[in-house]
Scaffold this motif. Structure first.
Motif, short mmCIF file in Angstrom:
data_model
loop_
_atom_site.label_atom_id
_atom_site.label_comp_id
_atom_site.label_asym_id
_atom_site.label_seq_id
_atom_site.Cartn_x
_atom_site.Cartn_y
_atom_site.Cartn_z
N GLN A 186 0.87 -1.16 -0.08
CA GLN A 186 -0.03 -0.18 0.13
C GLN A 186 0.96 1.32 -0.11
O GLN A 186 1.78 1.29 0.77
N LEU A 187 0.58 2.07 -0.73
CA LEU A 187 1.42 3.40 -1.00
C LEU A 187 0.62 4.56 -0.85
O LEU A 187 -0.52 4.73 -1.37
N ARG A 188 1.00 5.56 -0.05
CA ARG A 188 0.27 6.76 -0.18
C ARG A 188 1.41 7.93 -0.68
O ARG A 188 2.65 7.82 -0.67
N CYS A 189 0.83 8.69 -1.60
CA CYS A 189 1.52 9.73 -2.22
C CYS A 189 1.18 11.19 -1.73
O CYS A 189 0.03 11.46 -1.28
N SER A 190 2.21 12.20 -1.72
CA SER A 190 1.90 13.46 -1.49
C SER A 190 1.28 14.45 -2.84
O SER A 190 1.01 15.30 -2.49
N GLU A 191 2.18 13.81 -3.89
CA GLU A 191 2.09 14.59 -5.23
C GLU A 191 1.03 13.87 -6.06
O GLU A 191 1.11 12.50 -6.04
N HIS A 192 -0.06 14.57 -6.69
CA HIS A 192 -0.99 14.05 -7.66
C HIS A 192 -1.23 14.97 -8.67
O HIS A 192 -2.27 14.71 -9.35
N ASN B 32 -5.28 2.11 -8.40
CA ASN B 32 -5.44 3.65 -7.76
C ASN B 32 -6.72 3.11 -6.70
O ASN B 32 -7.80 2.48 -7.30
N THR B 33 -6.62 3.42 -5.48
CA THR B 33 -7.59 2.83 -4.58
C THR B 33 -8.21 3.89 -3.76
O THR B 33 -7.68 5.11 -3.61
N THR B 34 -9.49 3.66 -2.93
CA THR B 34 -9.93 4.52 -1.93
C THR B 34 -9.32 4.35 -0.77
O THR B 34 -8.63 3.34 -0.36
N GLY B 35 -9.64 5.20 0.37
CA GLY B 35 -9.18 4.75 1.55
C GLY B 35 -7.95 5.63 1.92
O GLY B 35 -7.59 6.64 1.04
N ALA B 36 -7.36 5.53 2.86
CA ALA B 36 -6.11 5.95 3.48
C ALA B 36 -4.94 5.91 2.51
O ALA B 36 -4.23 6.89 2.42
N ASP B 37 -4.96 4.79 1.59
CA ASP B 37 -3.72 4.87 0.76
C ASP B 37 -4.03 4.97 -0.51
O ASP B 37 -5.36 4.84 -0.97
N ASP B 38 -3.12 5.43 -1.38
CA ASP B 38 -3.54 5.79 -2.75
C ASP B 38 -3.59 4.74 -3.62
O ASP B 38 -4.05 4.69 -4.56
N PHE B 39 -2.51 3.74 -3.46
CA PHE B 39 -2.34 2.70 -4.52
C PHE B 39 -2.01 1.29 -4.04
O PHE B 39 -1.53 1.34 -2.51
N LEU B 40 -2.50 0.25 -4.37
CA LEU B 40 -2.11 -1.22 -3.97
C LEU B 40 -1.58 -1.75 -5.12
O LEU B 40 -2.24 -2.11 -6.19
N LEU B 41 -0.35 -2.34 -4.71
CA LEU B 41 0.35 -3.14 -5.58
C LEU B 41 0.66 -4.71 -5.20
O LEU B 41 0.55 -4.89 -3.91
N ILE B 42 0.50 -5.40 -6.20
CA ILE B 42 0.99 -6.70 -6.05
C ILE B 42 2.30 -7.03 -6.40
O ILE B 42 2.72 -6.99 -7.65
N VAL B 43 3.32 -7.22 -5.76
CA VAL B 43 4.60 -7.61 -6.14
C VAL B 43 5.33 -8.82 -5.93
O VAL B 43 4.94 -9.38 -4.64
N VAL B 44 6.26 -9.22 -6.88
CA VAL B 44 6.87 -10.47 -6.63
C VAL B 44 8.47 -10.26 -6.36
O VAL B 44 8.82 -9.58 -6.95
N ALA B 45 9.06 -11.17 -5.41
CA ALA B 45 10.46 -10.98 -5.48
C ALA B 45 11.13 -12.40 -5.25
O ALA B 45 10.15 -13.42 -4.79
N ARG B 46 12.29 -12.78 -5.48
CA ARG B 46 13.22 -14.07 -5.18
C ARG B 46 12.86 -14.29 -3.48
O ARG B 46 12.52 -15.47 -3.37
N ASP B 47 13.25 -13.37 -2.83
CA ASP B 47 13.38 -13.80 -1.16
C ASP B 47 13.19 -12.39 -0.70
O ASP B 47 12.94 -11.39 -1.27
N LEU B 48 13.39 -12.53 0.56
CA LEU B 48 13.29 -11.20 1.23
C LEU B 48 14.26 -10.18 1.21
O LEU B 48 14.03 -8.96 1.13
N THR C 17 5.08 8.72 0.03
CA THR C 17 5.32 9.13 1.44
C THR C 17 5.24 8.05 2.44
O THR C 17 5.59 8.28 3.68
N SER C 18 4.40 6.98 1.95
CA SER C 18 4.31 5.98 3.09
C SER C 18 4.27 4.53 2.21
O SER C 18 3.69 4.45 1.13
N ILE C 19 4.81 3.64 2.79
CA ILE C 19 5.01 2.26 2.12
C ILE C 19 4.59 1.14 3.25
O ILE C 19 5.26 1.17 4.25
N ARG C 20 3.48 0.44 2.88
CA ARG C 20 3.21 -0.45 4.04
C ARG C 20 2.86 -1.90 3.29
O ARG C 20 2.35 -2.10 2.09
N SER C 21 4.01 -3.01 3.87
CA SER C 21 3.85 -4.10 2.99
C SER C 21 3.04 -5.19 3.91
O SER C 21 3.35 -5.36 4.84
#
Length: 159
Positions: free
Chosen positions: A71-77, A100-116, A134-138
């Protein structure tokens, strides 16, 4: 195409099960001749209901063991920041989906990676560099209970 009839529903359902199905096999499964089946499929493609075909890959077998919901929150739109954000998201292969979502956060991403460690580097080198973030929550997926891109198709459908 403004309406999907029962035959089109069957076509869409069969293609979601097997996108490589030949027109001959599709027609056979539908109990119709090949030419009308091909015409229906072409109309579904031309109308944009069928957007394309792809293989479904096993991410774990490709070494992508981590899936994160970010979940990402942005200051610039403004237009420039949004265009740059979208360009980066669209060209970053680790980002499977962005909404691009409603609520407290601006974007919801689905991300994949090899490991932590790979995910941590992705956060530092990509997500933190996105314009205006401005904010990243995973939230990390512990167990994938269902993964599907198949849409429920029914009749009648009117766009």
């Amino acid at each position: 195409m403004s309406e999907i009839d029962a035959v089109n529903v069957q076509i869409l359902t069969l293609l979601q099960e097997d996108g490589r199905m030949t027109n001959a096999k599709l027609a056979q499964r539908l109990g119709m001749s090949e030419t009308p089946c091909w015409r229906r499929l072409k109309r579904l493609e031309e109308s944009g209901i069928v957007e394309g075909y792809q293989a479904n890959l096993n991410r774990r077998k490709l070494g992508l063991g981590v899936m994160a919901f970010v979940q990402l929150r942005c200051s610039e739109h403004d237009r420039d920041a949004t265009s740059e954000f979208q360009r980066i998201v669209e060209t970053t292969p680790n980002i499977l989906s962005c909404h691009n979502t409603t609520g407290a956060d601006d974007f919801l991403l689905i991300v994949v990676a090899r490991d932590l460690d790979d995910y941590s580097a992705f956060v530092d080198n990509t997500l933190r560099c996105l314009p205006g973030v401005t904010s990243i929550r995973s939230n990390l997926s512990l167990k994938e209970m269902k993964a599907s891109s198949k849409l429920p198709v029914s009749t009648p459908f009117v766009s």
